[in-house]
Design a protein around this motif. Structure first.
Motif, mmCIF file in Angstrom:
data_model
loop_
_atom_site.group_PDB
_atom_site.id
_atom_site.type_symbol
_atom_site.label_atom_id
_atom_site.label_comp_id
_atom_site.label_asym_id
_atom_site.label_seq_id
_atom_site.Cartn_x
_atom_site.Cartn_y
_atom_site.Cartn_z
ATOM 1 N N MET A 228 16.179 -45.733 -9.706
ATOM 2 C CA MET A 228 15.609 -46.324 -8.491
ATOM 3 C C MET A 228 15.020 -47.681 -8.859
ATOM 4 N N LEU A 364 16.546 -37.983 -3.321
ATOM 5 C CA LEU A 364 15.887 -39.287 -3.204
ATOM 6 C C LEU A 364 15.459 -39.483 -1.749
ATOM 7 N N THR A 370 13.042 -50.026 -1.439
ATOM 8 C CA THR A 370 13.559 -49.513 -2.705
ATOM 9 C C THR A 370 15.090 -49.456 -2.664
ATOM 10 N N ALA A 372 18.653 -47.388 -4.801
ATOM 11 C CA ALA A 372 19.186 -46.465 -5.813
ATOM 12 C C ALA A 372 20.477 -47.055 -6.372
#
Length: 423
Positions: A228, A364, A370, A372
């Protein structure tokens, strides 16, 4: 006046929209194990929403009945009957109750519950003794219960219900699907190995774009490697991307594994749009950042895809890469297979909407800003099958994501072949 009515009618929900909404509600009910009464009370994921009347529950029951989803039809008809008995307005109650019982009886029969179907049919006949279909059904159900072979047929072979397509029903009972739904609910389905080796770091790769502001990289899983990145997309960038994508949003499609053609599918419900590199400076800036962080070339990657998931929006377990039998999957692009996936979360989601990996137990949850990242292929070009993943249904709120599928071509010197098969 009529022209105005016809003009505005095109923006009103259609019957297809109503069916889609009902299907989304059933999906949420199953995935998150929501009680029918709680949904009717408007309680979703701890957030209070609109309450449903007896008529609303009845309509949901009819919609699922018409889709031959007799399991959900029974649930919603039963709750409609309960709400009807408690509502203050008793107008037409007898007629409405009789209609509900008619649907309820046949739904129970199709599920293989002949005794229950007979009970509801007899109750219907107490309200309407001359109901022709109910009279005939009662004789039929009684005969079935007397005949053992017919009774076994009604239950279905091996105890399977008759309320869903057998192939679909078998998949929803599969270990993969059960794991997927459990992860969506936030359950821990297996022990995550080597958690003591997971680490956080600042990533620069000696790239000028990251020297002053390194990427905040956090290990989530080691094999396959999933990370992440925190604070990797600003609010202003998110708003710009949403603004560019919104006018272009259309129903998301999937690639047919046999024909290679794009088509809509019930296992992927969302809207998506594609943004080109030169469409806006913000798109070019985001692409450059992904290249700096991953060390992979974006020149052969697909355009930035922006996806919007509304209530019940989801994408069931799938691979991002093309398997060996899918030889023509990315043939038209001429850039090889999808080597990696970079996924930005552009909104918080009040409940639901996680990205889950059923075979490794990773989940997740979306956090605005954010991203991934994971590799879909080993260095030798073979697919990493444990990267099979899914987007859980959105329970409360709206989910915005954008992703980049990075391809093999152009990575020969950036990610060269390794010395071992699964490196």
């Amino acid at each position: 006046m009529r022209r105005y009515v016809e003009y505005y009618r095109q923006d009103l929900p259609s019957y297809e929209d109503l069916q889609g909404s009902a299907a989304a509600l059933m999906r949420l009910q199953d995935t998150y194990k929501l009680d029918t009464s709680k949904i009717a009370e408007g309680t979703l994921g701890g957030v209070q929403s609109t309450q449903l009347t007896a008529n609303d529950c009845f309509e949901l029951g009819k919609l699922t009945y018409n889709s031959e989803d007799f399991y959900h039809s029974s649930l919603w008809m039963e709750h409609a009957l309960e709400k009807l008995a408690t509502q203050e307005n008793k107008q037409n109650e007898s007629d409405l109750r009789a209609e509900m019982l008619d649907y309820m009886a046949f739904s129970e029969y199709r599920k293989g519950n002949v005794k229950t179907a007979l009970i509801f049919t007899e109750e219907l006949l107490t309200l309407e003794p001359n109901h022709e279909r109910a009279t005939n059904n009662k004789r039929y159900y009684e005969k079935m219960l007397k005949d053992k072979e017919a009774s076994e047929y009604a239950r279905g072979e091996d105890g399977k219900t008759l309320d869903m397509d057998p192939v679909e029903n078998d998949y929803r009972r599969s270990h993969e699907f059960q794991s997927y739904e459990a992860l969506c609910r936030g359950e821990q389905i297996m022990e995550i190995k080597n958690t003591h080796k997971l680490a956080c770091r600042y990533r620069t790769r000696n790239n000028p774009l990251l020297l002053m502001m390194p990427a905040k990289e956090e290990d989530v899983f080691l094999d396959p490697w999933i990370v992440m990145y925190h604070d990797v997309m600003s609010d202003s960038e998110i708003n710009a991307v949403k603004g560019l994508a919104t006018p272009k949003l259309n129903r998301a499609t999937v690639q047919n594994s046999k024909t290679g053609e794009l088509e809509v599918a019930t296992y992927r419900i969302s809207k998506s749009a594609w943004l080109k590199q030169d469409e806006d400076p913000v798109v070019a800036k985001i692409n450059a950042r992904m290249q700096a962080i991953t060390g992979l070339s974006m020149d052969t990657a697909e355009e930035l895809q922006v996806a919007n998931y509304g209530l019940g929006g989801h994408y069931e377990p799938h691979f991002d890469f093309a398997r060996k039998e899918e030889k023509d999957a990315f043939k038209s692009l001429g850039t090889g297979n999808r080597i990696a996936t970079f996924l930005f979360y552009m909104s918080d989601v009040a409940a639901g909407g996680a990205t889950v990996f059923p075979y490794i137990g990773v989940k997740l949850f979306p956090k605005k800003g954010t991203a991934a990242f994971w590799y879909n292929l080993y260095k030798n070009g073979e697919g990493i099958y444990n990267t099979r993943h899914a987007a859980c249904p959105v329970l409360v709120g709206i989910k915005w994501v954008s992703n980049k599928w990075i391809h093999e071509r152009g990575q020969e010197f950036r990610r060269p072949c390794g010395l071992y098969a699964e490196e």
